[in-house]
Design a protein around this motif. Structure first.
Motif, short mmCIF file in Angstrom:
data_model
loop_
_atom_site.label_atom_id
_atom_site.label_comp_id
_atom_site.label_asym_id
_atom_site.label_seq_id
_atom_site.Cartn_x
_atom_site.Cartn_y
_atom_site.Cartn_z
N GLY A 272 0.82 -1.14 0.02
CA GLY A 272 0.02 -0.02 0.13
C GLY A 272 0.71 1.36 0.00
N GLN A 273 2.11 1.32 0.56
CA GLN A 273 3.08 2.30 0.29
C GLN A 273 3.37 2.44 -1.15
N ALA A 274 3.76 3.73 -1.59
CA ALA A 274 4.41 4.15 -2.55
C ALA A 274 5.88 3.80 -2.84
N ALA A 275 6.51 3.33 -3.88
CA ALA A 275 7.92 3.25 -4.11
C ALA A 275 7.93 4.07 -5.06
N VAL A 276 8.85 5.08 -4.96
CA VAL A 276 9.17 6.06 -5.77
C VAL A 276 10.66 6.09 -6.14
N LEU A 277 10.81 6.02 -7.37
CA LEU A 277 12.34 5.90 -7.98
C LEU A 277 12.85 7.30 -8.27
N TYR A 278 14.15 7.04 -7.98
CA TYR A 278 15.17 8.39 -8.21
C TYR A 278 16.31 8.21 -8.99
N LEU A 279 16.49 9.03 -9.91
CA LEU A 279 17.87 9.10 -10.60
C LEU A 279 18.93 9.84 -9.96
N PRO A 280 20.23 9.20 -9.51
CA PRO A 280 21.14 10.16 -8.88
C PRO A 280 21.62 11.29 -10.10
N VAL A 281 22.20 12.29 -9.70
CA VAL A 281 22.48 13.44 -10.55
C VAL A 281 23.82 13.82 -10.21
N SER A 282 24.77 14.30 -11.03
CA SER A 282 26.14 14.91 -10.80
C SER A 282 26.31 16.51 -11.20
N ASP A 283 25.00 17.22 -11.29
CA ASP A 283 25.02 18.61 -11.97
C ASP A 283 24.82 19.32 -10.51
N GLY A 284 24.79 18.68 -9.24
CA GLY A 284 24.66 19.53 -7.71
C GLY A 284 23.21 19.84 -7.54
N GLY A 285 22.26 19.57 -8.39
CA GLY A 285 20.78 19.55 -8.01
C GLY A 285 20.17 18.41 -7.40
N GLY A 286 19.27 18.40 -7.02
CA GLY A 286 18.45 17.31 -6.27
C GLY A 286 18.19 16.17 -7.22
N GLU A 287 18.15 15.04 -6.57
CA GLU A 287 18.02 13.72 -7.38
C GLU A 287 16.58 13.87 -8.21
N ILE A 288 16.55 13.52 -9.36
CA ILE A 288 15.32 13.49 -10.31
C ILE A 288 14.32 12.27 -10.04
N VAL A 289 12.98 12.76 -9.82
CA VAL A 289 12.20 11.58 -9.64
C VAL A 289 11.83 10.85 -11.05
N LEU A 290 12.05 9.69 -11.09
CA LEU A 290 11.65 8.75 -12.23
C LEU A 290 10.02 8.58 -12.41
N GLY A 291 9.57 8.19 -11.34
CA GLY A 291 8.08 7.94 -11.33
C GLY A 291 7.97 7.12 -10.08
N SER A 292 6.81 6.33 -9.92
CA SER A 292 6.35 5.59 -8.71
C SER A 292 5.37 4.28 -9.12
N GLY A 293 5.33 3.40 -8.28
CA GLY A 293 4.15 2.53 -8.10
C GLY A 293 3.84 2.06 -6.82
N THR A 294 2.83 1.47 -6.84
CA THR A 294 2.18 1.07 -5.35
C THR A 294 2.63 0.04 -5.03
N ILE A 295 3.20 -0.31 -3.98
CA ILE A 295 3.78 -1.72 -3.53
C ILE A 295 2.62 -2.83 -2.96
N THR A 296 2.79 -3.80 -3.75
CA THR A 296 1.89 -4.94 -3.77
C THR A 296 2.33 -6.28 -3.29
N ALA A 297 3.47 -6.38 -2.94
CA ALA A 297 4.27 -7.54 -2.10
C ALA A 297 5.77 -7.30 -2.02
#
Length: 362
Positions: free
Chosen positions: A332-357
Motif C-alpha cells: 500500500g505504500q508507494a515506491a518512488v524511484l530516483y535518478l542520482p545526478v552529478s550537476d549539484g541539483g536534487g535527485e530526479i524523480v523517475l516515477g512511482s508504483g504502489t507496493i503490492t508484495a
C-alpha cells in the motif's frame, strides 16, 4: 500565465502565491474544502482543511490583492481519499492518504477544473523543483522535501504545476512571509491526517471497519493473542502489541506480516522485517528512463531514506531488487524511484508504483 494558487492556509502556500504574483502571473487563490466533519472547524484540528485555515488563506489573498474562492471537493475527497484509506487498511495495507490526496485531488480534480476554467497552471507550496527540462527533482531543503508524495503525478499533470518555494529552505520562507505581513508566518506546520483531527487513527478505523477478530501468531504459527482487527497493526510495529508471552530468545517482536483475509497478524524478530525484493503496480512515469531495467534509488516512505536498487519495469508493474535489505516495507505504500545526478541539483524523480508484495532471501 493564468495561475491558480492552491491555498492550504499555511505559510508555504502563502509564499508560493506571493511569488507567483511577483513573477507577473495573473493569480487567483483557491482553498479546497475537503471535509464536512464539524471537528475540522476546531482550532485544535491538526490537519490543513479547517475553517480557520480557509480564513488564513483569505487574509493572505486580501494582502496580495488577488481574488479568493473556496471550492467544495468534500465528496470527491471522501471517495478518493477517505474511503480508499479505509479500504486499504481493511485489505491489510498501509496507505499514505496525503500521497493519495495529491494524486486524486490536488493534481487531478483541482487541475482538471483549473484547466477547464482557462488556467495555465496550478501553484502549490510543495517543496520540490521542476527543472528546465520539465523533470521533477528534490527540493533544496532536504528536510522538507516533498518529491516523494508528488511521485504519483503524471507527466501531463506535472507540465501544469508550479512549485515556487521548492528552491528555498523553510526558515527563509517564514522570513519572507513575515516581510509580507502574512499572519501565517509563524503558523505551525500541519501534521497528522487531516480527516482524523484527534489523531486517533485506530479509533477512526475501528468505527469505519468494525470488529474483525483474528489472531497474532509468531513466525512458527504459534498463537499468541487474539486481536480486534488487523487494521490496528502495521508492518514494522513494535509498540502496543501487548503480548503477554515473551519470545523464546527474549528479544522484542515486530509485526512482520498482515493477512487481512484470515485476520492473522504475524510477529517475529527484527531481522524478519528485512526484504530484498519489492513488487509494485499502478505505475506513474515522470521520466523516459523509467522503462526496462536500470540502476537507481528507491524511497518507500515519505520521510524515509533512499536505497540503491535495480528496477525491472514492465508496462504497469515493476520489480525492485534491493542492493541491501530494507526494513518495514508495507503493501500500500508507494515506491518512488530516483535518478542520482552529478550537476549539484536534487535527485530526479523517475516515477512511482504502489507496493503490492515484498519478499526476502534466506
Amino acid at each position: 500565465m493564468r495561475v491558480l494558487a492552491a491555498m492550504s492556509g499555511g505559510v508555504d502556500s502563502s509564499v508560493a502565491a506571493a511569488r507567483a504574483v511577483e513573477a507577473g502571473h495573473e493569480v487567483v487563490g483557491v482553498h479546497l474544502a475537503l471535509s464536512r466533519d464539524p471537528q475540522a472547524v476546531r482550532a485544535s484540528a491538526r490537519g490543513c482543511c479547517s475553517i480557520e485555515d480557509a480564513s488564513d488563506a483569505r487574509r493572505v489573498c486580501d494582502k496580495l490583492g488577488i481574488p479568493f474562492y473556496v471550492w467544495d471537493f468534500s465528496d470527491r475527497f471522501k471517495e478518493d481519499v477517505i474511503d480508499d484509506f479505509v479500504d486499504s487498511y481493511a485489505r491489510g495495507e498501509t496507505p499514505n492518504p496525503c500521497l493519495r490526496c495529491n494524486e486524486k485531488i490536488k493534481f487531478a480534480a483541482l487541475l482538471e477544473r483549473a484547466r477547464a476554467l482557462g488556467f495555465d497552471a496550478v501553484a502549490t507550496g510543495h517543496y520540490a523543483i521542476v527543472d528546465d527540462e520539465g523533470y521533477l527533482r528534490r527540493s533544496t531543503d532536504e528536510h522538507k522535501d516533498q518529491s516523494y508524495v508528488l511521485g504519483v503525478l503524471t507527466k501531463t499533470e506535472l507540465a501544469h504545476c508550479l512549485f515556487p518555494v521548492g528552491d528555498t529552505p523553510k526558515p527563509q520562507i517564514r522570513e519572507e512571509a513575515a516581510r509580507h505581513g502574512f499572519s501565517t508566518a509563524k503558523k505551525p506546520d500541519s501534521y497528522d491526517i487531516c480527516f482524523i483531527p484527534d489523531g486517533n487513527t485506530q479509533a477512526f478505523l475501528g468505527a469505519n471497519i468494525g470488529l474483525r477478530p483474528g489472531m497474532i501468531v509468531d513466525t512458527e504459527g504459534t498463537e499468541l493473542k487474539e486481536h480486534d482487527g488487523a487494521f490496528n497493526y502495521t508492518i514494522g510495529q513494535r509498540k502496543g502489541l501487548d503480548i503477554k508471552v515473551p519470545s523464546a530468545d527474549g528479544r522484542p517482536r515486530y509485526v512482520t506480516d498482515i493477512d487481512a483475509e484470515t485476520g492473522t497478524v504475524t510477529v517475529g524478530p527484527r531481522e524478519a522485517l528485512r526484504v530484498n525484493t519489492i513488487r509494485a503496480d499502478r505505475l506513474k512515469r515522470l521520466h523516459p528512463d523509467m522503462n526496462g531495467e536500470l540502476d537507481c534509488l528507491v524511497q518507500v516512505r515519505a520521510h524515509g531514506s533512499v536505497a540503491a536498487c535495480r528496477a525491472i519495469i514492465a508496462e504497469d508493474e515493476m520489480v525492485i531488487e534491493l542492493h541491501e535489505p530494507l526494513e518495514g516495507v508495507a503493501r500500500g505504500q508507494a515506491a518512488v524511484l530516483y535518478l542520482p545526478v552529478s550537476d549539484g541539483g536534487g535527485e530526479i524523480v523517475l516515477g512511482s508504483g504502489t507496493i503490492t508484495a515484498t519478499s526476502r532471501s534466506a
